[in-house]
Design a protein around this motif. Structure first.
Motif, short mmCIF file in Angstrom:
data_model
loop_
_atom_site.label_atom_id
_atom_site.label_comp_id
_atom_site.label_asym_id
_atom_site.label_seq_id
_atom_site.Cartn_x
_atom_site.Cartn_y
_atom_site.Cartn_z
N VAL A 155 0.93 -1.32 -0.04
CA VAL A 155 -0.31 -0.02 -0.02
C VAL A 155 0.97 1.39 0.18
N VAL A 156 1.92 1.43 1.00
CA VAL A 156 2.70 2.39 0.87
C VAL A 156 3.45 2.51 -0.47
N GLU A 157 3.90 1.30 -1.03
CA GLU A 157 4.52 1.34 -2.31
C GLU A 157 3.63 2.06 -3.36
N VAL A 158 2.57 1.74 -3.63
CA VAL A 158 1.70 2.16 -4.67
C VAL A 158 1.40 3.56 -4.39
N SER A 159 1.03 3.91 -3.15
CA SER A 159 0.71 5.18 -2.76
C SER A 159 1.97 6.21 -3.23
N ALA A 160 3.13 5.89 -2.56
CA ALA A 160 4.20 6.79 -3.28
C ALA A 160 4.33 6.80 -4.74
N LEU A 161 4.06 5.73 -5.59
CA LEU A 161 4.22 5.55 -6.88
C LEU A 161 3.21 6.62 -7.62
N ILE A 162 2.00 6.68 -7.03
CA ILE A 162 0.92 7.35 -7.54
C ILE A 162 1.04 9.09 -7.26
N THR A 163 1.48 9.33 -5.95
CA THR A 163 1.27 10.53 -5.50
C THR A 163 2.72 11.30 -5.72
N ALA A 164 3.90 10.58 -6.22
CA ALA A 164 4.86 11.12 -6.61
C ALA A 164 4.98 12.58 -7.35
N ASN A 165 5.47 13.50 -6.89
CA ASN A 165 5.53 14.82 -7.67
C ASN A 165 6.29 14.97 -8.90
N ARG A 166 5.53 14.63 -10.01
CA ARG A 166 6.30 14.82 -11.20
C ARG A 166 6.68 16.07 -11.98
N GLY A 167 5.69 17.00 -11.44
CA GLY A 167 5.96 18.22 -11.91
C GLY A 167 5.18 18.67 -13.02
N LYS A 168 4.18 17.85 -13.30
CA LYS A 168 3.26 18.09 -14.43
C LYS A 168 1.67 17.49 -14.12
N GLU A 169 1.12 17.94 -15.04
CA GLU A 169 -0.50 17.36 -14.97
C GLU A 169 -0.53 15.72 -14.67
N GLN A 170 -1.47 15.44 -13.86
CA GLN A 170 -1.58 14.04 -13.64
C GLN A 170 -2.68 13.37 -14.02
N PRO A 171 -2.68 12.11 -14.46
CA PRO A 171 -4.12 11.36 -14.66
C PRO A 171 -5.05 11.55 -13.75
N ASN A 172 -6.35 11.35 -14.02
CA ASN A 172 -7.43 11.46 -13.06
C ASN A 172 -7.43 9.91 -12.55
N PHE A 173 -8.15 9.74 -11.20
CA PHE A 173 -8.11 8.59 -10.62
C PHE A 173 -8.76 7.52 -11.45
N GLN A 174 -9.62 7.77 -12.46
CA GLN A 174 -10.36 6.53 -12.62
C GLN A 174 -9.26 5.92 -14.04
N ASP A 175 -8.57 6.81 -14.47
CA ASP A 175 -7.55 6.29 -15.45
C ASP A 175 -6.75 5.34 -15.02
N LEU A 176 -6.42 5.27 -13.59
CA LEU A 176 -5.32 4.47 -12.90
C LEU A 176 -6.25 3.27 -12.55
N GLY A 177 -7.71 3.36 -12.32
CA GLY A 177 -8.26 2.19 -11.83
C GLY A 177 -8.37 2.39 -10.15
N LEU A 178 -8.18 3.48 -9.57
CA LEU A 178 -7.93 3.64 -8.34
C LEU A 178 -9.19 3.32 -7.35
N SER A 179 -10.24 3.29 -8.04
CA SER A 179 -11.58 2.90 -7.42
C SER A 179 -11.59 1.69 -7.08
N TYR A 180 -11.18 0.65 -7.81
CA TYR A 180 -11.18 -0.80 -7.69
C TYR A 180 -10.07 -1.00 -6.54
N LEU A 181 -8.77 -0.52 -6.90
CA LEU A 181 -7.97 -0.92 -5.96
C LEU A 181 -7.97 -0.36 -4.66
N VAL A 182 -8.63 0.73 -4.38
CA VAL A 182 -8.92 1.28 -2.98
C VAL A 182 -10.05 0.28 -2.33
N GLN A 183 -11.31 -0.22 -3.19
CA GLN A 183 -12.12 -1.13 -2.75
C GLN A 183 -11.44 -2.51 -2.10
N GLN A 184 -10.26 -2.91 -2.71
CA GLN A 184 -9.38 -4.14 -2.26
C GLN A 184 -8.58 -3.59 -1.06
#
Length: 838
Positions: free
Chosen positions: A121-150
């Motif tokens: 959980v820590v690993e995937v959170s860090a990957l998703i929320t890392a500051n890349r200095g640009k616009e980020q995809p919306n959470f639906q593109d990442l399938g985050l709804s299903y991942l958070v359900q798990q």
């Protein structure tokens, strides 16, 4: 795999430095290739990686660890390759496709079971929320709804480490920042945040599991007041049931959900639960336009439908069905989940009533995803009972309490009587004693409204069931099926409804080495010489098809139907036959027989779905997924009918759907290898039936049937098509009509005024002579072949004329026009007479 040992290898990398050398990239490449082979003509708009064999075999079956590693790779890829849409659509199509397929992997993989740890959980959170200095995809593109359900399910109620809590809080911030403001995005965002907050604050969970639970929105009178009428102990059980039902957020219930539900239902009483739910379902269906739901209401209703598993009550299946139909009609307005839950509820009812309703709904619904669900539930129901899908559907056909084709309803001194005819038509009549009435008595409407409504709903269900069963019999023409005599007697010849649909149909009867075709008439089997045939216990029956009979045998059956004036519920003896032509043998793998036609798209898609083809509307935005296909699992094949937009006809609806399409070749593919097959290897009956579908599509949907089509200022080329179709060579449908009319015309009172020519029925009126085309039904007037426009509906079908089968509306139109034009001096319609006298 070694690629994910340190997160520093990923975070902050540019899109050009993504690892394309490891196992993950090789796997992704195989998915890309597999998808293209599966859909070679697709324009790759929102592709679904889960449809590929590589995904299903190498990922789904690979285990949690392999899926997790590949998910991280795809998340990293999506995060690093994200760009605004304006820039994205400037990329080459191949590059866009690659990005889209990876995004699809993120969404699909997040749905599969993952054995998570807090470190993950820590690993995937860090990957998703890392500051890349640009616009980020919306959470639906990442399938985050299903991942958070798990994550929510696996760590519910557990004390979390500080790093895990920090990672989850960062995810909340990411979701709040990167989401869309339309559709279901806001609802999904709130749900993700709520699930994470429950993990961070378990006290919120305890508060959720106590207290009253009611419906919100506008359902207070329908639901909540009824709940309050229960004694305190029962009301608390209902609260627990609704609390459980509110957790129905997945696509289907878990075993734990159903187990907890059954325990609560047992406490309440199965009969009490079923009766109350049945009232609610009926109430929701009746008052849907008056009731609105909050976002929290939908899961409750879904959960109640799921909990019908194993229940049975007279009227429960019909109540569920009515609510499913209402939800289907509002599918795109947020009721899709309710429709799907209702289908599952029907599938899981004890007995066969729910499965019978599913079989009936299959002929009414057209949405591909819904039809797929119905098929899956019917297949599952058959497997659970250890029988075939056909046997399941045979045994599920309702009798509707018919006796000798009748059913009587008493309303005091009034009687309503249903009458079922041999060809499957059904009528309803009212009587006062022995006196026939023209309409429903006012007294019944006023004093017995509830009973009347129930009878009318049952009558509608009967008509829909007849339609569904005719469709099943139609499928038997292309699907090889043999039935033992006793089985056939039980489910067809002696069934209160089915016996009327198979009356006067022809069957192949095999008894040992003996094989002959017989027709079923009033319970007796007759040969083509009208001699009675006795079937012994060894007899096997299958539906007769003219493509497998000699020309002499086909003619004999056709002559018999005409002579006896026997009507078949389906076009069988006069069924069109399509055999391979020399041109098709030369092309080897495809047929152009039904190519180069211009069809009305909406009409085409509708009728294609009725014939079990998978077809979707072509829109101005994309049309890669719209190639119509017909699955033929009995043969391990599927047929494909290529279509395209009608170039030069840019007309489209307000939704961007093209009005017209053009047709191209027909091909057959192996389901297993996806390789195109030579037409000579396709079974003759199957080829004939598929080609008959295509001829039907053209006959019904061609613009050549539209008398007003050329008034729109079409180009010369398009006008040439309309002219050639309207008055050109006959297809098999037109040739068939010609043969039928050659036997019908001599029996008509207008026979002296009619004659058949190569492509026309010629009618000599008092004012002019008319040529009615046997394919398009369009009309030319002699002596100068002036076109006569008679809009369908301006003539009444002549119901006094015998036709040997049901279903050819074009043939009825030709006969109606002939009767009208034979007495052209009596026509009163000014739009017609002005053309005749011109």
């Amino acid at each position: 795999m070694g690629l994910f040992k340190t997160l520093s290898k990923w975070v902050g990398k540019s899109d050009t430095s993504l690892d394309k050398s490891g196992e993950e990239w090789q796997l992704l490449s195989r998915i890309l290739v597999d998808y293209k082979s599966l859909f070679p003509s697709r324009h790759y708009y929102e592709p679904k990686a889960s449809q590929t064999q590589v995904y299903q075999k190498e990922l789904v079956e690979a285990g949690s660890e392999a899926r997790w590693n590949f998910l991280l790779y795809c998340l990293n890829y999506t995060l690093n390759r994200y760009m605004p849409y304006a820039k994205f659509y400037k990329l080459p199509e191949e590059e866009r496709f690659e990005i889209e397929i990876v995004k699809s992997c993120c969404q699909s993989l997040s749905r599969h079971k993952l054995d998570l740890t807090e470190a993950m959980v820590v690993e995937v959170s860090a990957l998703i929320t890392a500051n890349r200095g640009k616009e980020q995809p919306n959470f639906q593109d990442l399938g985050l709804s299903y991942l958070v359900q798990q994550i929510s399910r696996q760590f519910k109620g557990k004390a979390l480490q500080p790093d895990t809590r920090k990672g989850l809080q960062d995810l909340i911030a990411y979701v709040q920042k990167n989401h869309l403001e339309w559709g279901n995005a806001v609802k999904s965002k709130d749900k993700i945040i709520a699930n994470i907050e429950l993990l961070l604050n378990p006290a919120l969970l305890e508060q959720q599991e106590t207290g009253a639970v009611y419906f919100e929105g506008g359902a207070e009178d329908l639901l909540n007041q009824q709940l309050d009428a229960y004694p305190t102990a029962q009301r608390q059980i209902w609260f627990d049931i609704l609390r459980l039902a509110s957790k129905a957020t997945a696509s289907k219930p878990s075993a734990k959900f159903l187990k907890e539900g059954k325990a609560l239902i047992d406490l309440l009483g199965s009969e009490v639960f079923t009766e109350q739910c049945m009232l609610w379902f009926k109430g929701f269906a009746d008052k849907q336009s008056e009731i609105y739901f909050s976002d929290d209401d939908y899961p409750k209703l879904k959960g109640l439908m799921w909990l019908q598993a194993g229940q049975e009550n007279e009227g429960l299946s019909s109540a569920l069905t009515e609510l499913v139909k209402v939800a289907y009609d509002n599918y795109s307005y947020g009721m899709g989940a309710i429709c799907n839950a209702g289908l599952l509820g029907l599938a899981k009812l004890s007995g066969l009533s729910g499965l019978a309703e599913l079989s009936r709904l299959k002929t009414k619904f057209k949405l591909a995803s819904v039809l797929k669900l119905i098929d899956a539930y019917l297949d599952e129901g058959a497997k659970e009972r250890g029988i075939s899908r056909d046997e399941l559907e045979d045994s599920a056909v309702r009798s509707f309490e018919l006796k000798d084709g009748k059913r009587v309803f008493e309303f005091g001194s009034y009687t309503a009587v249903w009458n079922l005819q041999a060809r499957g038509a059904v009528s309803s009549s009212w009587y006062n004693g022995e006196k026939a009435l023209k309409s429903t008595p006012a007294e019944v409407k006023e004093n017995r409204a509830a009973e009347l409504k129930a009878m009318q709903a049952e009558f509608k269900s009967l008509k829909e069931t007849i339609t569904a069963q005719k469709a099943r019999l139609e499928r038997m023409f292309r699907m090889p099926r043999r039935m033992k005599r006793d089985y056939f007697q039980r489910y067809f010849a002696q069934h209160p409804l089915m016996q009327f649909l198979i009356e006067k149909l022809i069957f192949n009867v095999e008894m040992g080495q003996q094989k002959q075709a017989c027709i079923l008439v009033e319970g007796k089997w007759l040969s083509s010489e009208l001699k009675e045939v006795q079937l012994d216990e060894s007899a096997e029956l299958s539906l007769w098809h003219p493509a497998m009979a000699s020309t002499a045998e086909v003619k004999q059956w056709r002559d018999m139907l005409m002579e006896k004036e026997w009507v078949q519920s389906l076009k069988q003896a006069y069924r069109e036959i399509y055999i391979l032509t020399d041109a098709e043998l030369n092309t080897e793998t495809y047929s152009n027989r039904m190519a180069s036609h211009i069809l009305k798209q909406h009409q085409f898609v509708s009728i294609a779905k009725q014939r079990n083809w998978k077809a979707t509307l072509i829109g101005a935005w994309d049309y890669g997924d719209a190639i119509p296909t017909l699955d033929l699992p009995e043969y391990g094949l599927y047929a494909q009918y290529d279509i395209d937009i009608a170039h030069g006809l840019d007309e489209a609806s307000a939704m961007g759907i093209y009005t017209y399409i053009t047709t191209d070749r027909l091909e057959f593919y192996s389901t297993e290898t996806r390789q195109i097959l030579p037409l000579a290897e396709i079974p003759a009956v199957l080829f004939s039936e598929v080609m008959r579908d295509l001829d039907l599509f053209v006959a019904v949907c061609s613009v050549g049937n539209d008398p007003n089509w050329m008034d729109g200022g079409r180009t010369e080329a398009l006008g040439h098509y309309w002219q050639s179709y309207s008055f050109g060579s006959l297809s098999e449908v037109g040739k068939n009509r010609k043969e039928i009319l050659s036997k019908l015309i001599p029996k008509l009172k207008i026979a002296p005024l009619c004659r058949l020519e190569e492509r026309f029925l010629v009618v000599k009126g008092k004012l002019r002579t008319y040529k009615i085309h046997l394919g398009s039904t369009n009309i030319l007037m002699e002596p100068n072949d002036q076109y006569l426009c008679i809009v369908p509906g301006s003539t009444k079908e002549n119901k006094q004329v015998f036709l040997p089968f049901e279903g050819d509306n074009g043939l009825s139109i030709i006969i109606s026009k002939a009767f009208l034009l034979a007495e052209d001096d009596k026509i009163k319609d000014g739009t017609i007479t002005s053309q005749i006298m011109r």
